[in-house]
Every structure is written in structure tokens, then in C-alpha cells.
Design an enzyme around this catalytic site. Structure first.
Site: not given
Ligand code: ATP
Ligand code: MG
Length: 751
Positions: A253, A35-36, A604, A222-223
């Protein structure tokens, strides 16, 4: 960055999220699904592909740490102009707006920001002034109430009207009103005010509102699941014109309901913003299959949730470990010992816990073993006495409007100005509508205070002289002048040697911080005010330096949005995590919030996850017996490398049905003889006895036989299955019904 390159790093749904730039957009997805990442790439896409001026973009995150990370990611993606994107937390965005426009609300732009400690001091004074019963009104509880009223945007006036006729509530209204009035008099805002005042400003002042609505054509949050009402309003106002609003979050979350976060903000986004597009992401890129499955299994026990299931292409990975210890100290020792023996960088490791107080034991062991670590939260650097003293001097030099700051230092170092005199000055200032500092200069005091007046004059002279110097000195020099010219340093030296050194080091650290601030400041104007503001806003996590190789210790709450190769979640005990309050509550909503917190914690971890608990733990000075956290029970056996006997028996004691054998047989049986969990030595020392299970050659009972269990009493065996490591026996007990159990644990006796 080239478009193809950018898109290579995204999956099709993420790409869609990036390309959907116009209109409201909700990205609702589970942990680690990118997402981030989608959000940061979206910023890059807007600038590089759509030619949007970076100046027109606002990105909001929850913690300063997350904002910093996002800033880095954007800087890396965008070649030019990235620094003009506002990437900030809710609070710092509001400070920036208020610094420019707050005068319309009757404050001056160099207002002070009160932290939790300042709030308590002020509230204590107010409760005393109003003569409220200290047994009924404790400042912490009263402040929590005030905070929730503010988050709901209920003004003192409204609250007073609402509580008419109810004695307690009216008193509360009186306190709230007095607190607010004092803040205003001190030209101070607490953290909640930062948001509330900004919303007020945007609502009431059309010019200001239009300015920011035009400026922020693209807004990303975000969040979003953890936004509360006032944050919702703020976003609504800012996005009011273009409605190019992209919010990102995960309802699983949401962990700040106790602070007023309202999960409906995300669940009802489509209703609030008709025509909103919704994108769901389901692939997790962060964790191993094993870790992700554990998280999925835990969270699915929550009833009030939208069903979603994350999957990952990542490897299966190591099994999770659950480890039990005799005491919290043993637990801390074992975690530290294991961390010391790892061959991965310290920065890839995090140790998480439910409450700040748990850090102390861990810290002690980390210090003992010479492991570099950093505690996020806990005793904040800026909460330390000497730092608060110096900052109070700086605030007084800067404006003198903040009464609490002046009162804090008027007799530090000791100048013979006692509480009685201070009380008299406060009364005089109050009666004459003067700031406390202004009152000090009034000749009236000479008559009432006699001898003390000379001392007060001395204090005022010191401050005035420092004010003159402030105009010519650099910020670090000014701090040095403060500790020298006020006699602060001299008095400090009378303390015992150890604490003098620690304190001087802290002050030195503040001077370092000031130098750093000056070096990075874009212009010279109002440096002192800006420094004070920055210091007031830094959450502790900001002090972590990415380049330093150290283990992070923090609460589960602080870990939101972050990721680490290896994670330890400690203190997994019922009554601690989940918290005692949630366990004893009448409905399940608190428990479900704790479970979401467990989900956040587990997700995490990228590669390895260790869950620990201790049979005994010191709570409020007494040793308590603990049961393992019920969340441990929710992790299927086949995901665990090692299954502790005590966890096992607790499951039985609770009368839960034993988990099914995994359909695939599981790679490693959880009830095989436990391996040394934290290294052979640590394991035997800490856990005391090794626990071995031996499968019997044969059983002396079979289906149809009557058997007796120590706890469940008598029953009839309905099935016996010969598993590889043990027999799995199903018994229909007369009292408690059907249970599945493993023969060597159950110790059934044929009758
Ligand atoms: P959270 O819910 O914990 O905030 P999130 O959904 O924001 O998580 P991110 O932090 O953006 O997730 O991504 C999680 C991990 O996966 C990071 O290390 C990111 O670089 C990697 N990642 C995200 N998308 C891809 C992708 N399409 N290909 C490879 N790696 C990815
Ligand atoms: Mg995130």
C-alpha cells in the site's frame, strides 16, 4: 476495558502484537488485516495493563482523519487519561514541538504555516526577483524539487555545493536558498519545513531531544510504508533512547513514492533496529472473499514485492461489477442514479477516482439528484478567496510578520494602493531589513509615494484598531469586526448576488468554525495564533463529520486506511488510472505504484465494489477515446458479475490471452446476457446498446480445422471445450500464437 474483553476482539497474532510492548516491533500485513486495530489496542494495553502513563505515548498516523479515528478508538478503549496520549499526524506533532522550541532556530513561536497556494505566491515572487526564465522555471516544478530536497534533508548550502559547475542546478540552488530565506524572513514554514526543522531541532539541541526521548517512551506509527526520509529521521530521533517503537504498515500500500516515501523504511526496519520482532497478519476482516480475491489478483502482478496472501472468513459476497459508459458524464450520471437508489446510509458509500478534477462531473450529478455528498480534496474550503482574505487579515492582526498576508489584503477591499506602490514598499522594506508591515509605518514612504501614503496610513490605522479590539473581542466577534470595519463586506456586496451569497456563507462557516474552536479550547491564551495554526493544518478530510449522512467523494490517495460498505472506483481507463505517465514510463516502477493504488482502492470495500470506465473522456478541453484500465483485465472473470463486451474486446485487441474459465466453473458466467447494471433504465440509456451473447447450437469447426479471426488472422483450432454458456476454443494462430477464446465473441470463420 477488561483484558479478556480486549483480547476477545483480537486474533492470536494481533494479541501478540499488543503484548509485545518492549523493543522495536514491526507489524507487516496486508489491507484490512487489523493493523490499525492492533495498534489502538496496544495503546489501551500499555495504559490499562502495563500502567504506562498516557503522557508517555505517541501515536502517529498519516492523515488527520485517521488520527481522529484512532483518537476515538483509543477513547473508547481506555477509561481514564486517554486524552493525554498524543495521537497526531507527523505534521501536527511537529507543530506542537516547534511551537514550544522553535526560538532556538531563529523563528518566533507564532510562526505562520504556508499552504500550497502561499508557497506558489512566494515562489512566483522569487523567480521574478531572481529574473529566472519563466519558461524554464515553473513554480510548481520548482516547488516540487525544493520539496524533494527537503524530504531528503538537503539544505540550500549543501545543494549549492553539490551543484557547483552545473549551470541549471546552480540556478536551482539559488532559487532554493532565496525561497528559504524569504520563508524565514516571513517567520513562515512550509509543510516540509515543519518536519525538517523539528529534526534539526532534535538533532542540535540535546536538552530538547532528551526531553522528548524521555517523554515518548512508547511510540507507534501507522502506515509506515509511506514515510519518507525526514519522517524516518524524526522517528529515529524520538525513539532513540527507549527504542520502544512499533511501526505498522503494508508494502503493497505504499502510494506516496512520488512524494519521497521510501519503502525501504519498512523493508529494512529489521536492519535499522536490530533485534526487532516482526509480526505478520494474514486474515482480512474487512472485505468479502470476492473483493479480497480481486485485490490479491491485481497486486500479484507487481514484481517488486514480498509475496503474501490474505484470506478471510467473511462470506463470498456479491460479485464485482465492471461497467462501461459512453462518456464521463454518463458514468457520473449512472453512479449518482445508483447511489440515490440504494437502501444503505450514504455514509457507507464512497466514490473514488484517480485525480481531483474528476470530482466535478460527479458533484454536478450528485447536486442534481439531491444526494448529500462531500468532496475530500479538490477546492479546499480554506483555499477560497474570501477565506484566505479573512485569514490574511487575522494573520496581520496576530503578528504582521507574514509579508504575503499583508500584501494580499493591503488593497482588499480596494483602497487605491496599486502594484507599483506595493513594489516600492517591498524594495524599501528589503533595503532596510524591515517586515513589509513595519515599512508601512515609516515616514519615508510619505515622500516617495505621495498621495498613496495617506491611503496606506488608513490601512495601518484599521489594522491597529483591530489589534486593540482583538484583545477584548471573542474570535467570532473579531472576524465580524474584520469584515465590517475594513469595508470588506461592503465591497463584496458589489459583486453579483449569487457569488455574494456563496461568499458570505463561506465567511459564516469560518465564523462557525471559530466559535467551535473557542468552545473547545482548553485555555484562552494565544487563541488567535492557535486558531490560525489549526486552520493551516486541517486537511480537507477533517471537515467531514462522521455524524452526517453523506457520500464521500475522494481520490484513491485520500482513501488510504478508510473503509466503506460500498465503493465505486470510477475512471478506470488506461492513461487515467493507471496514469498516462506511468503507462508511458520506461520502467515499471510508476506502473507498480499505480497498481498498489488500485489495491488500496479495491481493499477499501467491505461488501460491494463497482468499477466503471468511459469510452470517451474530456481531458484538457478535448474529448479523448479511452481504453479500459489494464487493472480491470487483472481481475479474474469468475469474480465479475457482469462482463462488458467492450472490456472483452479490448482484451482481445491487446492480444492478451483470454482468461481461463474458473476451475470451479464460476457461479455466474461473465458472458451471459448482461443484467441492467445501473438499473434497467440507466443502463440502456448510458450504455446505448444491450449486448447479448448467444451460444451457437453447434460450431462448424472442430479441433484440427483451419480458421480465420478478424484480427489475428489464420490459425489451427487445437481444442474446443463445450462450456455451459459458450464454447471455449483454443486456436494456434500463425502470427500471434496460441489464444483461448469464446466462440460467440471470436466469430471464427472456417477456411
Ligand atoms: P488498512 O491496511 O486498510 O489500513 P488495517 O490492517 O489497518 O487496514 P483495520 O482498519 O485495523 O485494518 O481493520 C479492518 C477492519 O477489520 C476493521 O473494521 C476492524 O474493526 C476489523 N477487525 C480487525 N481485526 C479484527 C478482529 N480480530 N476481529 C474482528 N474484526 C476485526
Ligand atoms: Mg490501517
Amino acid at each position: 476495558m477488561k483484558l479478556e474483553n480486549m483480547f476477545e476482539q483480537l486474533n492470536p497474532m494481533q494479541r501478540k502484537a499488543v503484548e509485545t510492548t518492549e523493543g522495536p516491533l514491526l507489524i507487516l500485513a496486508g489491507a484490512g488485516s487489523g493493523k490499525t486495530r492492533a495498534l489502538t489496542h496496544r495503546i489501551a494495553y500499555l495504559i490499562e495493563e502495563k500502567g504506562v502513563n498516557p503522557w508517555n505515548i505517541l501515536a502517529i498516523t498519516f492523515t488527520n482523519k485517521a488520527a481522529g479515528e484512532m483518537r476515538d478508538r483509543v477513547d473508547r478503549l481506555v477509561s481514564f487519561g486517554a486524552e493525554n496520549v498524543w495521537v497526531s499526524t507527523f505534521h501536527s506533532a511537529c507543530v506542537r514541538i516547534l511551537r514550544r522550541h522553535i526560538e532556538g532556530l531563529g523563528y518566533t513561536t507564532n510562526f505562520t504555516i504556508y499552504d500550497g497556494d502561499d508557497q506558489k505566491t512566494l515562489m512566483r515572487q522569487i523567480l521574478k526577483q531572481l529574473d529566472m526564465d519563466p519558461k524554464v522555471y515553473r513554480e510548481k516544478a520548482v516547488l516540487a524539487r525544493v520539496s524533494s530536497l527537503k524530504n531528503e534533508m538537503v539544505s540550500p548550502g549543501e545543494f549549492s555545493a553539490r551543484s557547483a559547475g552545473n549551470f541549471r542546478e546552480s540556478q536551482m540552488a539559488e532559487i532554493y536558498a532565496a525561497y528559504q530565506e524569504e520563508l524565514k524572513k516571513n517567520n513562515a514554514l512550509d509543510f516540509d519545513d515543519l518536519l525538517v526543522r523539528t529534526v534539526e531541532l532534535l538533532k542540535d539541541d540535546q536538552d530538547v531531544r532528551e526531553y522528548y526521548q524521555n517523554r515518548f517512551r512508547y511510540i507507534m506509527v501507522d502506515e509506515y510504508q509511506d514515510t519518507n526520509h525526514v519522517q524516518f529521521k524524526l522517528i529515529e530521533l524520538l525513539a532513540g533512547k527507549y527504542k520502544n517503537l512499533c511501526v505498522v504498515g503494508d508494502d503493497d500500500q505504499s502510494i506516496y513514492r512520488f512524494r519521497g516515501a521510501d519503502i525501504r523504511n519498512i523493508l529494512e526496519f529489521e536492519t535499522e533496529y536490530p533485534g526487532a520482532q516482526v509480526i505478520r497478519l494474514e486474515q482480512n476482516y474487512r472485505s468479502t472473499k470476492t473483493i479480497l480475491e480481486a485485490a490479491n489478483q491485481i497486486i500479484q502482478n507487481n514484481e517488486g514485492r514480498k509475496e503474501k496472501r490474505l484470506w478471510t472468513e467473511n462470506e463470498e459476497g456479491e460479485k464485482l461489477r465492471i461497467c462501461a459508459f459512453e462518456t464521463g458524464a454518463d458514468e457520473a450520471e449512472a453512479v449518482a442514479a445508483e447511489v440515490a437508489s440504494l437502501d444503505i446510509p450514504y455514509r457507507d458509500v464512497a466514490v473514488l477516482y484517480r485525480t481531483n478534477a474528476q470530482s466535478r462531473l460527479l458533484e454536478e450529478r450528485f447536486v442534481h439528484k439531491n444526494i448529500p455528498y462531500q468532496v475530500v480534496g479538490g477546492v479546499n474550503f480554506y483555499q477560497r478567496k474570501e477565506i484566505k482574505d479573512i485569514l490574511a487579515y487575522l494573520k496581520t492582526i496576530d503578528s504582521g510578520m507574514d509579508d504575503l498576508a499583508v500584501q494580499r489584503i493591503i488593497n482588499v477591499p480596494r483602497r487605491g494602493i496599486g502594484a507599483t506602490s506595493i513594489g516600492k514598499i517591498m524594495n524599501f522594506a528589503g533595503a532596510n531589513h524591515l517586515r513589509f508591515y513595519e515599512a508601512l509605518k515609516e515616514s519615508y514612504l510619505a515622500d516617495t509615494l505621495g498621495k498613496v501614503h495617506g491611503k496606506i496610513k488608513g490601512f495601518v490605522e484599521v489594522i491597529e484598531k483591530l489589534r486593540e479590539q482583538a484583545a477584548v473581542l471573542t474570535l467570532p466577534e473579531l472576524i465580524e469586526a474584520v469584515i465590517r470595519d475594513t469595508g470588506y463586506e461592503d465591497e463584496l456586496k458589489n459583486d453579483d448576488a449569487v457569488s455574494v451569497q456563496a461568499r458570505m456563507e463561506n465567511i459564516q462557516e469560518l465564523i462557525n468554525k471559530a466559535s467551535d474552536f473557542v468552545i473547545h479550547a482548553k485555555d484562552r491564551e494565544g487563541l488567535l495564533t492557535r486558531f490560525l495554526e489549526e486552520v493551516a493544518l486541517v486537511a480537507d478530510i477533517d471537515r467531514t463529520n462522521e455524524d452526517e449522512d453523506r457520500v464521500l467523494l475522494m481520490t484513491l490517495h485520500s482513501a488510504k486506511g478508510l473503509e466503506f460498505s460500498r465503493v465505486y472506483i470510477t475512471g478506470m481507463e488506461d492513461g487515467l488510472f493507471p496514469s498516462g505517465k506511468s503507462v508511458n514510463a520506461e520502467d515499471d516502477s510508476l506502473l507498480e505504484e499505480e497498481r498498489r493504488l488500485a489495491y488500496v482502492g479495491v481493499t477499501r470495500a467491505k461488501r460491494a465494489l463497482v468499477l466503471t470506465w468511459s469510452r470517451r473522456r474530456m481531458v484538457n478541453g478535448e474529448s479523448r477515446w479511452c481504453k479500459p484500465s489494464r487493472f480491470l483485465d487483472e481481475i479474474p472473470l469468475e469474480l465479475l458479475e457482469h462482463y462488458q463486451a467492450s472490456v472483452w474486446s479490448s482484451r482481445q485487441e491487446r492480444g492478451d490471452t483470454v482468461q481461463q474459465q474458473p476451475a470451479n466453473g464460476g457461479k455466474r458466467s461473465p458472458y451471459s446476457a448482461p443484467k441492467a447494471v445501473f438499473g434497467e433504465d440507466a443502463y440502456t440509456r448510458n450504455i446505448g446498446k444491450q449486448f447479448t451473447v448467444t451460444k451457437a447450437d453447434s460450431l462448424d469447426y472442430q479441433a484440427g480445422d483451419r480458421v480465420r479471426h478478424m484480427k489475428y488472422g489464420d490459425g489451427t483450432v487445437t481444442a474446443v471445450v463445450d462450456g455451459k454458456k459458450d464454447y471455449e476454443v483454443t486456436v494456434n494462430f500463425d502470427r500471434v500464437g496460441q489464444k483461448k477464446m469464446f466462440a460467440s465473441f471470436a466469430k471464427l470463420e472456417k477456411i
